[in-house]
Design a protein around this motif. Structure first.
Motif, PDB file in Angstrom:
ATOM      1  N   VAL A 146     -50.728  -9.302   9.396  1.00  0.00           N
ATOM      2  CA  VAL A 146     -49.912  -8.127   9.740  1.00  0.00           C
ATOM      3  C   VAL A 146     -48.913  -7.894   8.614  1.00  0.00           C
ATOM      4  O   VAL A 146     -48.164  -8.802   8.236  1.00  0.00           O
ATOM      5  CB  VAL A 146     -49.161  -8.343  11.065  1.00  0.00           C
ATOM      6  N   GLN A 147     -48.893  -6.680   8.096  1.00  0.00           N
ATOM      7  CA  GLN A 147     -47.972  -6.364   6.997  1.00  0.00           C
ATOM      8  C   GLN A 147     -46.683  -5.743   7.520  1.00  0.00           C
ATOM      9  O   GLN A 147     -46.696  -4.869   8.386  1.00  0.00           O
ATOM     10  CB  GLN A 147     -48.621  -5.397   6.004  1.00  0.00           C
ATOM     11  N   THR A 148     -45.561  -6.228   6.986  1.00  0.00           N
ATOM     12  CA  THR A 148     -44.239  -5.653   7.259  1.00  0.00           C
ATOM     13  C   THR A 148     -43.518  -5.539   5.919  1.00  0.00           C
ATOM     14  O   THR A 148     -44.031  -6.009   4.894  1.00  0.00           O
ATOM     15  CB  THR A 148     -43.404  -6.539   8.205  1.00  0.00           C
ATOM     16  N   PRO A 149     -42.315  -4.956   5.890  1.00  0.00           N
ATOM     17  CA  PRO A 149     -41.564  -4.903   4.622  1.00  0.00           C
ATOM     18  C   PRO A 149     -41.263  -6.277   4.033  1.00  0.00           C
ATOM     19  O   PRO A 149     -40.893  -6.377   2.850  1.00  0.00           O
ATOM     20  CB  PRO A 149     -40.275  -4.177   5.019  1.00  0.00           C
ATOM     21  N   PHE A 150     -41.403  -7.344   4.816  1.00  0.00           N
ATOM     22  CA  PHE A 150     -41.080  -8.685   4.327  1.00  0.00           C
ATOM     23  C   PHE A 150     -42.277  -9.392   3.702  1.00  0.00           C
ATOM     24  O   PHE A 150     -42.122 -10.426   3.054  1.00  0.00           O
ATOM     25  CB  PHE A 150     -40.527  -9.540   5.466  1.00  0.00           C
ATOM     26  N   GLY A 151     -43.468  -8.885   3.949  1.00  0.00           N
ATOM     27  CA  GLY A 151     -44.660  -9.537   3.436  1.00  0.00           C
ATOM     28  C   GLY A 151     -45.783  -9.492   4.459  1.00  0.00           C
ATOM     29  O   GLY A 151     -45.854  -8.575   5.292  1.00  0.00           O
ATOM     30  N   TRP A 152     -46.662 -10.518   4.424  1.00  0.00           N
ATOM     31  CA  TRP A 152     -47.801 -10.597   5.342  1.00  0.00           C
ATOM     32  C   TRP A 152     -47.594 -11.742   6.315  1.00  0.00           C
ATOM     33  O   TRP A 152     -47.213 -12.845   5.924  1.00  0.00           O
ATOM     34  CB  TRP A 152     -49.096 -10.779   4.566  1.00  0.00           C
ATOM     35  N   HIS A 153     -47.871 -11.469   7.594  1.00  0.00           N
ATOM     36  CA  HIS A 153     -47.619 -12.450   8.660  1.00  0.00           C
ATOM     37  C   HIS A 153     -48.910 -12.808   9.382  1.00  0.00           C
ATOM     38  O   HIS A 153     -49.787 -11.956   9.593  1.00  0.00           O
ATOM     39  CB  HIS A 153     -46.666 -11.888   9.723  1.00  0.00           C
ATOM     40  N   LEU A 154     -48.968 -14.060   9.814  1.00  0.00           N
ATOM     41  CA  LEU A 154     -49.871 -14.457  10.900  1.00  0.00           C
ATOM     42  C   LEU A 154     -48.984 -14.752  12.089  1.00  0.00           C
ATOM     43  O   LEU A 154     -47.973 -15.457  11.960  1.00  0.00           O
ATOM     44  CB  LEU A 154     -50.679 -15.707  10.521  1.00  0.00           C
ATOM     45  N   ILE A 155     -49.330 -14.205  13.244  1.00  0.00           N
ATOM     46  CA  ILE A 155     -48.486 -14.343  14.434  1.00  0.00           C
ATOM     47  C   ILE A 155     -49.237 -15.143  15.492  1.00  0.00           C
ATOM     48  O   ILE A 155     -50.402 -14.846  15.793  1.00  0.00           O
ATOM     49  CB  ILE A 155     -48.098 -12.970  15.016  1.00  0.00           C
ATOM     50  N   LYS A 156     -48.577 -16.136  16.036  1.00  0.00           N
ATOM     51  CA  LYS A 156     -49.138 -16.916  17.151  1.00  0.00           C
ATOM     52  C   LYS A 156     -48.267 -16.659  18.372  1.00  0.00           C
ATOM     53  O   LYS A 156     -47.065 -16.945  18.365  1.00  0.00           O
ATOM     54  CB  LYS A 156     -49.145 -18.405  16.818  1.00  0.00           C
ATOM     55  N   LEU A 157     -48.871 -16.090  19.425  1.00  0.00           N
ATOM     56  CA  LEU A 157     -48.117 -15.768  20.637  1.00  0.00           C
ATOM     57  C   LEU A 157     -48.141 -16.958  21.593  1.00  0.00           C
ATOM     58  O   LEU A 157     -49.205 -17.393  22.033  1.00  0.00           O
ATOM     59  CB  LEU A 157     -48.702 -14.538  21.325  1.00  0.00           C
ATOM     60  N   ASP A 158     -46.956 -17.473  21.922  1.00  0.00           N
ATOM     61  CA  ASP A 158     -46.848 -18.676  22.755  1.00  0.00           C
ATOM     62  C   ASP A 158     -46.523 -18.382  24.216  1.00  0.00           C
ATOM     63  O   ASP A 158     -46.886 -19.159  25.098  1.00  0.00           O
ATOM     64  CB  ASP A 158     -45.770 -19.607  22.181  1.00  0.00           C
TER      65      ASP A 158
END
Length: 315
Positions: free
Chosen positions: A242-254
């Motif tokens: 996922v791209q945001t202004p901060f960079g690229w993320h992988l998100i794990k929903l807990d």
């Protein structure tokens, strides 16, 4: 000019002197041990003390020339001290403030004798100080009348107790600079790699020290791109990059839950501050409407405020 003195704020030097005075008795006790007999003799020779039920704001506590200093003035000065000095022992405060008030009165007398009370700049400063103190006292009293327990409870019920529950999620993420790096890490996770370990090794923000954990957050707490992706996920899954202004993320929903409703005491101060701000605006607006204000047709040039010579003391 009035001959009675009003309470004034003490300088930093005075406050420091009080602090040093507070330490003096302990030091003196360590170096001066009196015998029981000497202590008894000193107590018997001590001057009589006012009974509390004898006292009033007008009780005279010292006379300086023709000026009588009262207990009320001493209390008002104590009230104006910075908060850190309010907790000093009463014995230290009483003697320290009375000595300072006496010295202030001595200098005040000298100032009047020197004709300083007729100086334009000082006269105007005193007018401004008086007006400011009275305006502040009026505003405080009016605001306190508006901020009742009932008003606080009503705001709490509206915003928290009776509000629709807000959903929040708990997630972790791994932030990297490129989409290729994020995709590579996602492939490793799909093959069984530990998300937290990869976050600690490859993450580029402060969450890496806790395995990427972001804690619980609401949708409004995050940038739109991140929030939209996180709130669309199923618990236990890991997102694609996922791209945001901060960079690229992988998100794990807990986890996903309704945000707990805070207790009244947890948010009381926040509610009180909001009510105070609203009350201040309403009081000022009502006060403005109750009086007619006019200005000269000619506009005051901005540089006029720098014309100090207009109120400078005569040479």
């Amino acid at each position: 000019m009035e001959t009675s003195l009003t309470a004034t704020r003490f300088t930093a030097l005075t406050a420091l002197a009080l602090l040093l005075a507070a330490q003096a008795p302990a030091q003196e006790t360590e170096t001066n041990q009196e015998s029981a007999a000497e202590a008894t003799e000193a107590a018997e020779a001590a001057p009589p003390t006012f009974a509390m039920d004898e006292l009033s704001a007008d009780t005279v506590i010292a006379t300086v020339g023709e000026y009588e200093l009262t207990l009320g003035e001493l209390i008002a000065v104590r009230q104006s001290l910075p908060a850190q000095y309010q907790s000093l022992p009463p014995a230290v405060l009483s003697e320290g403030l009375l000595s300072q008030l006496i010295d202030q009165t001595i200098l005040y007398r000298r100032a009047v004798e020197a004709g300083l009370d007729a100086r334009t700049d000082l006269r105007l400063q005193l007018i401004n100080q008086r007006n400011s103190a009275l305006a502040e006292a009026f505003m405080r009293a009016e605001m306190q009348a508006s901020i009742t327990d009932e008003a606080v409870q009503a705001i709490y019920d509206e915003r928290y107790a009776n509000a629709e529950p807000e959903v929040e999620v708990r997630a972790a993420h791994i932030l990297v600079e490129t989409e290729e790096k994020a995709a590579d890490l996602k492939a490793q996770i799909d093959e069984g790699a530990d998300f937290a370990e990869l976050a600690a090794e490859h993450g580029t923000d402060g969450t890496r020290t806790r395995g990427g954990d972001l804690g619980y957050f609401s949708q409004a707490d995050m940038v739109p791109e991140f929030a939209e992706a996180a709130f669309a996920m199923e618990v236990g899954t890991v997102s694609a990059p996922v791209q945001t202004p901060f960079g690229w993320h992988l998100i794990k929903l807990d986890d996903r839950r309704d945000k707990p409703v805070p207790g009244l005491e947890e948010v009381r101060q926040q509610i009180v501050e909001g009510l105070a701000q609203e009350a201040q605006g309403a009081i000022l607006e009502a006060s403005r409407e109750a009086v007619e204000v006019s200005r000269p047709e000619k506009v005051l040039p901005p540089e006029a405020i720098l014309a100090d010579d207009l109120i400078a003391p005569a040479e």
